[in-house]
Design an enzyme around this catalytic site. Structure first.
Site, PDB file in Angstrom:
ATOM      1  N   GLN A  17       0.833  -1.204   0.000  1.00  0.00           N
ATOM      2  CA  GLN A  17       0.000   0.000   0.000  1.00  0.00           C
ATOM      3  C   GLN A  17       0.870   1.259   0.000  1.00  0.00           C
ATOM      4  O   GLN A  17       1.581   1.512   0.978  1.00  0.00           O
ATOM      5  CB  GLN A  17      -0.878  -0.029   1.267  1.00  0.00           C
ATOM      6  CG  GLN A  17      -1.848   1.119   1.399  1.00  0.00           C
ATOM      7  CD  GLN A  17      -2.361   1.261   2.821  1.00  0.00           C
ATOM      8  OE1 GLN A  17      -1.602   1.403   3.757  1.00  0.00           O
ATOM      9  NE2 GLN A  17      -3.665   1.243   2.977  1.00  0.00           N
ATOM     10  N   GLY A  18       0.821   2.031  -1.084  1.00  0.00           N
ATOM     11  CA  GLY A  18       1.664   3.230  -1.184  1.00  0.00           C
ATOM     12  C   GLY A  18       0.906   4.490  -0.789  1.00  0.00           C
ATOM     13  O   GLY A  18       0.452   5.252  -1.642  1.00  0.00           O
ATOM     14  N   TYR A  19       0.746   4.688   0.493  1.00  0.00           N
ATOM     15  CA  TYR A  19      -0.020   5.841   0.980  1.00  0.00           C
ATOM     16  C   TYR A  19       0.885   6.858   1.676  1.00  0.00           C
ATOM     17  O   TYR A  19       1.104   7.954   1.186  1.00  0.00           O
ATOM     18  CB  TYR A  19      -1.090   5.385   1.977  1.00  0.00           C
ATOM     19  CG  TYR A  19      -2.335   4.803   1.346  1.00  0.00           C
ATOM     20  CD1 TYR A  19      -2.355   4.401   0.017  1.00  0.00           C
ATOM     21  CD2 TYR A  19      -3.500   4.657   2.098  1.00  0.00           C
ATOM     22  CE1 TYR A  19      -3.500   3.871  -0.546  1.00  0.00           C
ATOM     23  CE2 TYR A  19      -4.649   4.127   1.533  1.00  0.00           C
ATOM     24  CZ  TYR A  19      -4.646   3.732   0.206  1.00  0.00           C
ATOM     25  OH  TYR A  19      -5.771   3.217  -0.347  1.00  0.00           O
ATOM     26  N   SER A  20       1.403   6.489   2.872  1.00  0.00           N
ATOM     27  CA  SER A  20       2.153   7.448   3.700  1.00  0.00           C
ATOM     28  C   SER A  20       3.378   7.978   2.973  1.00  0.00           C
ATOM     29  O   SER A  20       4.012   7.274   2.188  1.00  0.00           O
ATOM     30  CB  SER A  20       2.613   6.789   4.993  1.00  0.00           C
ATOM     31  OG  SER A  20       1.505   6.433   5.767  1.00  0.00           O
ATOM     32  N   GLU A  57      -9.741  -0.749   6.891  1.00  0.00           N
ATOM     33  CA  GLU A  57      -8.505  -1.067   7.592  1.00  0.00           C
ATOM     34  C   GLU A  57      -8.701  -0.899   9.093  1.00  0.00           C
ATOM     35  O   GLU A  57      -8.280  -1.721   9.883  1.00  0.00           O
ATOM     36  CB  GLU A  57      -7.403  -0.135   7.074  1.00  0.00           C
ATOM     37  CG  GLU A  57      -6.029  -0.466   7.601  1.00  0.00           C
ATOM     38  CD  GLU A  57      -4.973   0.559   7.147  1.00  0.00           C
ATOM     39  OE1 GLU A  57      -3.842   0.427   7.592  1.00  0.00           O
ATOM     40  OE2 GLU A  57      -5.309   1.480   6.367  1.00  0.00           O
ATOM     41  N   GLU A  97      -4.718   9.632  18.423  1.00  0.00           N
ATOM     42  CA  GLU A  97      -5.082  11.034  18.590  1.00  0.00           C
ATOM     43  C   GLU A  97      -5.942  11.524  17.421  1.00  0.00           C
ATOM     44  O   GLU A  97      -6.868  12.309  17.610  1.00  0.00           O
ATOM     45  CB  GLU A  97      -3.819  11.902  18.707  1.00  0.00           C
ATOM     46  CG  GLU A  97      -3.032  11.711  20.008  1.00  0.00           C
ATOM     47  CD  GLU A  97      -2.144  10.473  20.010  1.00  0.00           C
ATOM     48  OE1 GLU A  97      -2.038   9.805  18.954  1.00  0.00           O
ATOM     49  OE2 GLU A  97      -1.554  10.162  21.064  1.00  0.00           O
TER      50      GLU A  97
END
Lengths: 374, 384, 374, 384
Positions: B118-121, B238, B370
């Protein structure tokens, strides 16, 4: 009452700080922990030259006549620097036992060697099935004329692979967890019948499972008196807890100040993290936990120095409180660093792991809380 | 209002149990014969993809059936699938992908022959994911995107064959706009994977550098600029998965066994009140959380939305996971320190430290706690 | 499995909500708590007419054949409304005991009176020195032919001054805290030898210290069997805890929603309090505590209804969890209301006090946590 | 570094103890002969006003002496003075008041003949105190201020003779500017006091309505518009006082005694691990906080500032007070409920509930805990 450091103490602190600034950063430490021994013999020589290895010992034994306060200063700075040299097993564990209970011969030979840096020593006290009870000793020492034969297995013996000498708690009489009947022996680390299984520990240090099989030692190897090992263990444990508490205080200071620095530069949702009120308050709580832990460390250390009746209780309270604050400060430092807190690249992860291990040594929070309220 | 399963549900539970009994490889076979297990699940009627709808080959479970299915699988510690393809990408493809994309990618996802990551962050886009900078520019002939940028915390990128990736195709408008969802092979020229070693020395996550990576337009999922909308739906998926409540129920039982194996005085660690009371407090919360999951499920089964309670599942679920890890660490005592290939002391001790260290990630990844609280206070409680 | 309310249950909930909307606001409640009895007999009549007093009892006893789920619905709404009528002592305490253990005569006379609203009843179980242990019973019941003579003092007997009948736990044999040898008696509240010291409770309700001096009752007054009072107490306690948990869930819902509403309109430092991240997260945590408490209340209530083996353990977990969440939600509701949370003017303070009292009844958090892990 | 008191300090401690032994009225006399006690303190050399500097008749204690003095007074439960005059107003008058004001007001403050109350909080100015709206306008002849507005949460306003009051004389500039510090009698025309009944039915705080109250300019302390600066210094004073750490040490001992008086099984409540461990955790923190106060003191004694640690005293001190109150409430068991004039069950039970209810105020008044954390994070940690 005077809570400020003497001039000598300030100089001591400055010298450690300078040493760490010059010799330790996280990549330097990572190099050291990747070596065979896990620390630097050169650094160790410098420790000796700077007088740190002589600090807590009496002048008549060749030491500098310092007090637990000096050890506190050293350990707090070592905690900040994540120092890996075996000061704790050598000077705090073996050193405390020998200086308080050792015979003249033991002091002349071994304590002198510790002081001049030629001897690395450790204390083999833990055993499987003991779970923080130092009096649980299944290792046996059988008397045979002027000699004793030691057999048993000791766990998580710090820096055993580098040690020249090893203090070993063994049972000369009584049942497996009796207070009476424990005897502490000073053993040559290379003696016949000693075998080791060495491993790194999660905080980057070194330890071993040590098996003794019919290890023969003379009666003169007894530290203190036969059967009075409990007193030795208790005294060593108290000094160990004070030292670990000071180290924790140093580590916690870095954890909360590093977190403040990181959140000031890390931008998310168009603001530095340091501007989010929830994170500001969290860091305030981390600061408060550190302040309280530091206060109680100072108090307990001074009570020990003074030989107060309150010492034992305060040390139980201290190990409890240190465990609690370390967990809070460590976990939140990782949390507030986000993914970065999980990497081995930053110091954060290393402080975090070190604090987790400190909680597991010489009795964890529950163990000492239970004793504190007993 | 009735807590008992219906007779149909009880029969289904029995069916699942019998199936596991008959098909789950025992002992070391579990490692060598995983393929047989997944094959049996598939042949049973899509049980290998329990959450997929029937039109894509899923079993069409009712919500209660899925709960029972998940619970039994957790109770029997059946081998998990990697979630990236089956759980995270597949629902997106089903909802927004073209028929061609579905036909092309779903089979490999299902049979496990193609690993996805998964290429997100990105370094500047963690909790604030919409802030991503990786650029995808259309070539003049309109046939390819050229992708440049950097991804970080990419789980298992080093064993993945393909990546699903959020890229920026426009920086006009709000930062949630102009994001495009692309798929490409990890062996495309210009893809470089660098390991990140995390707490405890393990290699699970990576940095992924993208330099002039050429991606055919037919590998774009849905419309250009709508990637954020697709990804948000997937993030919700997720988050539910991360709660792991049934696993925590098992883990707590295991933690009790571990503590019971540690002698303390005349009894065991389980008899030490300070420890025992912590464990009890945790178990009470877990009982409540487990039933909260049931309430969510019942709400969906009744044809409604999951309800406001669903939002607390990940937040509390991960917190409980971490607290169980702490208990095991405490039970390990001095042996918590032992590292590397060595094991010493009680059997569970070594795994205890790894789990504790790795477990810190669960309240960070997939929406830090948070951020979850920000979201609940806004979306559920209506706080500005 | 079906977690939604039946149509009847929805109607029940709606009817209580309507009643509270029409009859209860905080100033109305403050008027009621200032009266002699501390509640409204008119309201009580309406409770009977609406069928609420008949709800949990079997149809053959003249009840509506409801289950603990119905009681949960009533109590949750009573909790929201801060209802002061003696539903809990009459229907939940005395009613549960009589419906489960009462003789045909006791049911015909007293249960019927409870159902039609003509009898107010209570349960005198607490004693000084018992600290949450229901089996600690020093009150004695001495057999004398077909009669028993009761002597002793009972504490914090809810609504004793208004009660017509009183269930009393007394010891017919055994030592002061033996499980065996306790017997529960149904006593006329005005019987010779009964004296009371009445007082308001901090949550605005009424209770009494009740002294029994040679109170003579026939053998037919025994509820259940002689010596098996422990079973009665345990059964009543479980129903009591379920009811108090539901009431707490109602009160907590109001506490967190009132706090949200208050912080939205209260401006400090040029922003509504509801915009401060720390307060937003605090309210999120209050909401979560409420959700979890509600879940476990539902689960335990359904287990009790079903007669599951897990019931007893789950009820211990429940009382623990309710106490913990009530404290968190109550204290933070007061804190976030600032000075206003401290005044008697808003509902906040009243919910807060009620929850504090609930924790003190039928075993507090520690008591049930200890039993849960036993 | 040395924790032991010097010989001089030990001698002083002995002197304080002997003084208390000789002069503190015993038993019921404590209530009827309070005056004698304060007189004896005064005649001892200003021990009635231990924090006042020698030039105003205080004893000129060193910081260590003051710590010892406070500790011994707390340990012997000597009667406290109302803090508003002696602790809160007097330092302001000494620092910013005119010689005339000092001569006029300090004697009445010191001998307790004049009760003061503090007119700070307003309905719209609680934690955000600078937001106050009560207006003071100078008359044309420049001889009087005319005050209009409303104060709230005014402790003991109903028995006070005088009030020290923050008023707004200008609304130009930042809201911290334009605030003026005025003194006036509570029987001035236009002053109306309405009680506020708080949690548990007690009457301690009030609303104070001010309608065209005429205050001579000579009753203004310091300069017009500088009141905020004066008040801030005073608030710091108030915060230190509120920590009450020595009182908590005593209160914790008392809580142990209370618990030891409650039979549970074959032992007492003090033997119940769940209770005992809570108590121990609290005591460990209190030991740490007590020593933190000493560190602060040592820092001042060494001629420095109180140090960053001082900021945590009120925050942690009030939290610890509340937790001790909770323990007493738990020990009271079912008797926690008993209210009104009645007492039932163990002796301490009734006081336990009042203390618990009233104690909620300590984390609200004098700077709510949340505001304290804002202040620490900004001023001590440098967080924006």
């Amino acid at each position: 009452m005077d809570l400020s450091y003497t001039e000598e103490q300030q100089m001591l602190r400055d010298s450690v700080q300078k040493f760490i600034e010059d010799n330790y950063d996280i990549s330097e430490r990572n190099k050291l922990t990747a070596t065979d021994e896990g620390f630097s013999r050169d650094n160790w020589k410098q420790f000796a030259e700077l007088g740190w290895l002589a600090m807590p010992f009496a002048e008549e034994d060749g030491g500098l006549g310092g007090s637990p306060v000096d050890t506190m200063i050293l350990m707090e700075e070592f905690g900040k620097g994540l120092v890996v040299e075996p000061f704790f097993p050598t000077v705090v564990l073996a050193g405390s036992a020998l200086s308080q209970f050792g015979s003249a011969d033991q002091k002349a030979e071994v304590l002198a060697g510790i002081i001049d840096g030629s001897i690395i020593a450790t204390f083999a006290y833990a055993e499987e099935g003991a779970h923080h009870n130092l009096d649980h000793v299944a290792t046996t020492a059988t008397k045979d004329g002027d000699f004793y034969t030691l057999s048993g297995t000791k766990s998580v013996v710090l820096n055993a692979a580098s040690a020249d000498r090893m203090l070993v708690s063994a049972r000369t009489s009584g049942d497996v967890s009796d207070e009476a009947g424990i005897t502490v022996f000073l053993v040559d680390a290379g003696a016949d019948g000693i075998s080791r299984d060495d491993y790194p520990t999660v905080d980057g240090l070194r330890a071993s499972e040590v098996t003794l099989k019919d290890v023969k030692v003379p009666a003169s190897a007894i530290v203190g008196k036969e059967g009075s090992g409990h007193d030795v263990l208790e005294a060593v444990s108290n000094r160990a807890i004070l030292a670990l508490a000071a180290e924790s205080v140093g580590a916690m200071e870095k954890l909360y100040t590093d977190t403040i620095a990181y959140t000031k530069q890390r931008v998310q949702f168009d603001h530095p993290l340091s501007e989010f009120q929830v994170l500001k308050h969290r860091m305030t709580e981390m600061f408060m936990e550190h302040s309280l832990a530091k206060s109680l460390t100072m108090k307990a250390t001074m009570l020990e120095t003074q030989g107060s009746d309150e010492t034992q209780r305060t040390i139980h309270a201290l190990k409890y409180l240190i465990g609690k604050s370390s967990r809070f400060v460590g976990q939140n430092a990782v949390q507030l660093h986000g993914g970065m807190g999980m990497t081995e690249e930053l110091r954060i992860a290393h402080y975090f792991k070190r604090l987790a291990i400190i909680d597991s040594q010489f009795g964890n929070t529950d163990h000492h809380l239970t004793r504190f309220v007993a | 209002m009735d807590i008992e399963f219906s007779e149909e549900d009880l029969a289904f539970q029995q069916e699942v149990r019998s199936f596991i009994e008959e098909n789950l490889p025992k002992g070391m076979d579990l490692w060598t014969k995983r393929g047989d297990w997944f094959k049996a699940l598939r042949e049973k009627g899509g049980w290998d993809v329990p959450k997929w709808p029937p039109e894509f080959g899923g079993p069409g479970f009712t919500p209660t059936q899925r709960y029972i299915f998940d619970m039994e699988m957790a109770r029997h510690s059946t081998p998990p699938q990697l979630p990236f393809g089956v759980t995270m990408l597949a629902p997106i493809l089903m909802a927004y992908g073209s028929k061609e994309q579905q036909d092309r990618f779903l089979p490999g996802i299902r049979d496990g022959s193609v690993n996805w990551c998964q290429g997100y962050s990105e370094p500047g886009a963690g909790s604030d994911l919409a802030n991503l900078k990786t650029k995808a520019e259309l070539t003049e002939d309109g046939k390819h995107y050229i992708v440049n940028g950097q991804k970080i915390w990419t789980t298992l990128a080093h064993i993945a064959h393909w990546i699903f990736c959020l890229t920026r195709t426009s920086s006009a408008g709000a930062k949630q706009e102009g994001i495009t969802f692309l798929l490409f092979p990890m062996d495309s020229p210009g893809v470089e994977v660098r390991p990140i070693i995390t707490l405890g020395g393990s290699h699970t996550v990576n940095e992924v550098y993208l330099t002039d990576v050429k991606v055919p337009v037919e590998n774009r999922v849905g419309e250009e600029g709508k990637g954020w909308t697709y990804a948000k739906g997937l993030l919700a998926h997720e988050r539910t998965g991360l709660a792991g409540i049934q696993n925590s129920v098992l883990a707590l039982e295991k933690a009790k066994e571990n503590a019971a194996s540690i002698k303390v005085g005349d009894g065991t660690l389980l008899d030490v009140p300070a420890f025992r009371n912590k464990l009890g407090a945790l178990e009470a919360e877990l009982l409540a959380l487990e039933f909260t999951e049931l309430r969510t499920l019942a709400s969906v089964a009744a044809g409604g939305s999951p309800g406001p309670e669903s939002s607390i599942l990940k937040l509390k679920g991960t917190e409980i996971q971490q607290r169980i890890q702490e208990l095991n660490l405490e039970a390990a005592g001095v042996y918590a320190a032992v590292w590397g290939n060595k094991a010493a002391g009680p059997k569970f001790a070594k795994g205890a430290m790894s789990a504790y260290l790795g477990g810190r990630a669960t309240t960070i990844y997939g929406g830090a706690s948070e951020v979850q609280k920000d979201v609940i206070s806004k979306n559920v409680l209506g706080l500005g």
